[in-house]
Design a protein around this motif. Structure first.
Motif, mmCIF file in Angstrom:
data_model
loop_
_atom_site.group_PDB
_atom_site.id
_atom_site.type_symbol
_atom_site.label_atom_id
_atom_site.label_comp_id
_atom_site.label_asym_id
_atom_site.label_seq_id
_atom_site.Cartn_x
_atom_site.Cartn_y
_atom_site.Cartn_z
ATOM 1 N N ALA A 1 0.770 -1.095 0.042
ATOM 2 C CA ALA A 1 0.078 0.035 0.145
ATOM 3 C C ALA A 1 0.764 1.165 0.036
ATOM 4 O O ALA A 1 0.634 2.217 -0.906
ATOM 5 C CB ALA A 1 -1.079 0.057 1.286
ATOM 6 N N ASP A 2 1.821 1.256 0.950
ATOM 7 C CA ASP A 2 2.746 2.596 0.918
ATOM 8 C C ASP A 2 3.458 2.495 -0.472
ATOM 9 O O ASP A 2 3.523 3.781 -1.063
ATOM 10 C CB ASP A 2 3.891 1.943 1.911
ATOM 11 C CG ASP A 2 3.680 2.476 3.266
ATOM 12 O OD1 ASP A 2 2.455 3.200 3.459
ATOM 13 O OD2 ASP A 2 4.269 1.994 4.248
ATOM 14 N N GLY A 3 3.983 1.629 -1.064
ATOM 15 C CA GLY A 3 4.508 1.708 -2.417
ATOM 16 C C GLY A 3 3.444 2.116 -3.799
ATOM 17 O O GLY A 3 4.048 2.849 -4.310
ATOM 18 N N ALA A 4 2.258 1.554 -3.359
ATOM 19 C CA ALA A 4 1.356 2.196 -4.548
ATOM 20 C C ALA A 4 1.061 3.508 -4.431
ATOM 21 O O ALA A 4 1.017 4.162 -5.322
ATOM 22 C CB ALA A 4 -0.030 1.507 -4.471
ATOM 23 N N VAL A 5 0.957 3.945 -3.097
ATOM 24 C CA VAL A 5 0.827 5.431 -2.797
ATOM 25 C C VAL A 5 1.866 6.287 -3.196
ATOM 26 O O VAL A 5 1.573 7.522 -4.017
ATOM 27 C CB VAL A 5 0.369 5.619 -1.519
ATOM 28 C CG1 VAL A 5 0.105 7.232 -1.160
ATOM 29 C CG2 VAL A 5 -1.050 5.069 -1.292
ATOM 30 N N ALA A 6 3.236 5.825 -3.113
ATOM 31 C CA ALA A 6 4.347 6.643 -3.440
ATOM 32 C C ALA A 6 4.283 6.845 -4.833
ATOM 33 O O ALA A 6 4.851 7.670 -5.425
ATOM 34 C CB ALA A 6 5.514 5.699 -2.751
ATOM 35 N N ARG A 7 4.311 5.743 -5.579
ATOM 36 C CA ARG A 7 4.071 5.583 -7.018
ATOM 37 C C ARG A 7 3.059 6.688 -7.505
ATOM 38 O O ARG A 7 3.276 7.396 -8.635
ATOM 39 C CB ARG A 7 4.130 4.355 -7.500
ATOM 40 C CG ARG A 7 5.425 3.392 -7.554
ATOM 41 C CD ARG A 7 5.320 2.050 -8.232
ATOM 42 N NE ARG A 7 4.303 1.077 -7.554
ATOM 43 C CZ ARG A 7 4.476 0.594 -6.552
ATOM 44 N NH1 ARG A 7 5.749 0.597 -5.782
ATOM 45 N NH2 ARG A 7 3.731 -0.256 -6.129
ATOM 46 N N ALA A 8 2.142 6.526 -7.006
ATOM 47 C CA ALA A 8 1.049 7.422 -7.413
ATOM 48 C C ALA A 8 1.411 8.794 -7.482
ATOM 49 O O ALA A 8 1.242 9.822 -8.078
ATOM 50 C CB ALA A 8 -0.525 7.223 -6.646
ATOM 51 N N GLU B 1 4.557 9.998 -7.327
ATOM 52 C CA GLU B 1 5.410 10.209 -8.350
ATOM 53 C C GLU B 1 4.865 10.414 -9.476
ATOM 54 O O GLU B 1 5.644 11.236 -10.519
ATOM 55 C CB GLU B 1 6.303 9.008 -8.439
ATOM 56 C CG GLU B 1 7.324 9.009 -7.085
ATOM 57 C CD GLU B 1 8.128 7.449 -7.423
ATOM 58 O OE1 GLU B 1 7.909 6.578 -8.287
ATOM 59 O OE2 GLU B 1 8.459 7.054 -6.430
ATOM 60 N N LEU B 2 3.779 9.902 -9.985
ATOM 61 C CA LEU B 2 3.207 9.944 -11.178
ATOM 62 C C LEU B 2 1.977 11.443 -11.431
ATOM 63 O O LEU B 2 1.289 11.452 -12.302
ATOM 64 C CB LEU B 2 2.364 8.999 -11.552
ATOM 65 C CG LEU B 2 3.038 7.752 -11.890
ATOM 66 C CD1 LEU B 2 2.401 6.413 -12.244
ATOM 67 C CD2 LEU B 2 4.130 7.937 -13.241
ATOM 68 N N TYR B 3 2.423 12.265 -10.327
ATOM 69 C CA TYR B 3 1.283 13.160 -9.907
ATOM 70 C C TYR B 3 -0.212 13.140 -9.938
ATOM 71 O O TYR B 3 -1.055 13.852 -10.577
ATOM 72 C CB TYR B 3 1.861 14.441 -11.034
ATOM 73 C CG TYR B 3 3.164 14.677 -10.826
ATOM 74 C CD1 TYR B 3 3.560 15.448 -9.502
ATOM 75 C CD2 TYR B 3 4.037 14.549 -11.575
ATOM 76 C CE1 TYR B 3 4.800 15.908 -9.560
ATOM 77 C CE2 TYR B 3 5.412 14.627 -11.612
ATOM 78 C CZ TYR B 3 5.969 15.553 -10.422
ATOM 79 O OH TYR B 3 7.106 16.026 -10.474
ATOM 80 N N ALA B 4 -0.543 11.694 -9.744
ATOM 81 C CA ALA B 4 -2.091 11.268 -9.682
ATOM 82 C C ALA B 4 -2.582 12.120 -8.391
ATOM 83 O O ALA B 4 -1.734 12.338 -7.161
ATOM 84 C CB ALA B 4 -2.132 9.793 -9.548
ATOM 85 N N PRO B 5 -3.790 12.385 -8.292
ATOM 86 C CA PRO B 5 -4.312 12.816 -7.079
ATOM 87 C C PRO B 5 -4.398 11.922 -6.086
ATOM 88 O O PRO B 5 -5.238 10.762 -6.191
ATOM 89 C CB PRO B 5 -5.831 13.421 -7.529
ATOM 90 C CG PRO B 5 -6.028 12.310 -8.894
ATOM 91 C CD PRO B 5 -4.674 12.051 -9.386
#
Length: 186
Positions: A79-86, A88-92
């Motif tokens: 979960a931490d990794g998915a949020v961090a990648r989001a 990084e991609l400037y997703a809201p």
């Protein structure tokens, strides 16, 4: 020549002194680690009324506890990794990073309870339920982060697909025109 011999002798004496000091420090560090490990082992073996009795490493309950801990921390890390990648991609992502921090704090508390809980009894089932809750919340956080990324990437993919189709049509038209003129390919 006398100065060169003195220099070599001084260097050898310094090398011997450094080797001796290094050996003493190495032995002291090894003894310190040995004493620390021995005291931990004795503490585990001497569990009394005030200390929890830890299951032996070979017992099934110990392995089940380790499996639950690994499953819980793997889901929290995902979960931490998915949020961090989001991010990084400037997703809201909204409050997802703060929720991940809260999830990590809750997982730390559940992990402590999991390590201290008796392998059998009512406490074990409550902690096992909490592990499942942490895994479920982590899965929801991960799904929210993936949804945010797909919300950003879907329009980009549509634009890219349109550009690829346009380029493909242009190449096809260019090849058709070159065949009419008689240009050789290749």
């Amino acid at each position: 020549m006398g100065e060169a011999v003195e220099f070599v002798l001084f260097g050898l004496a310094a090398l011997v002194a450094l080797t001796a000091v290094g050996s003493v420090l190495l032995v002291r560090g090894a003894l310190r680690r040995y004493r620390r490990m021995r005291s931990r082992f004795v503490t585990v073996l001497a569990a009394g009324p005030g200390r929890p009795q830890l299951p032996p490493v070979g017992s099934a309950s110990w392995w089940l506890t380790q499996r639950d801990r690994r499953r819980m921390w793997a889901s929290v890390t995902a979960a931490d990794g998915a949020v961090a990648r989001a991010r990084e991609l400037y997703a809201p992502v909204g409050d997802l990073p703060a929720l991940c921090r809260e999830l990590r704090a809750a997982a730390t508390a559940v992990d402590a309870a999991l390590r201290d809980a008796s392998p059998t009894g009512r406490g074990a089932s409550v902690v096992s339920r909490q592990v499942s809750d942490v895994v479920a919340v982590a899965s929801e956080l991960r799904a929210a982060a993936v949804g945010a990324v797909t919300g950003v990437s879907a329009p980009q993919l549509r634009v890219l697909a349109d550009r690829v189709a346009l380029e493909r049509a242009a190449l096809a038209a260019g090849l058709a025109g070159s065949e009419r003129v008689g240009v050789r390919r290749g």
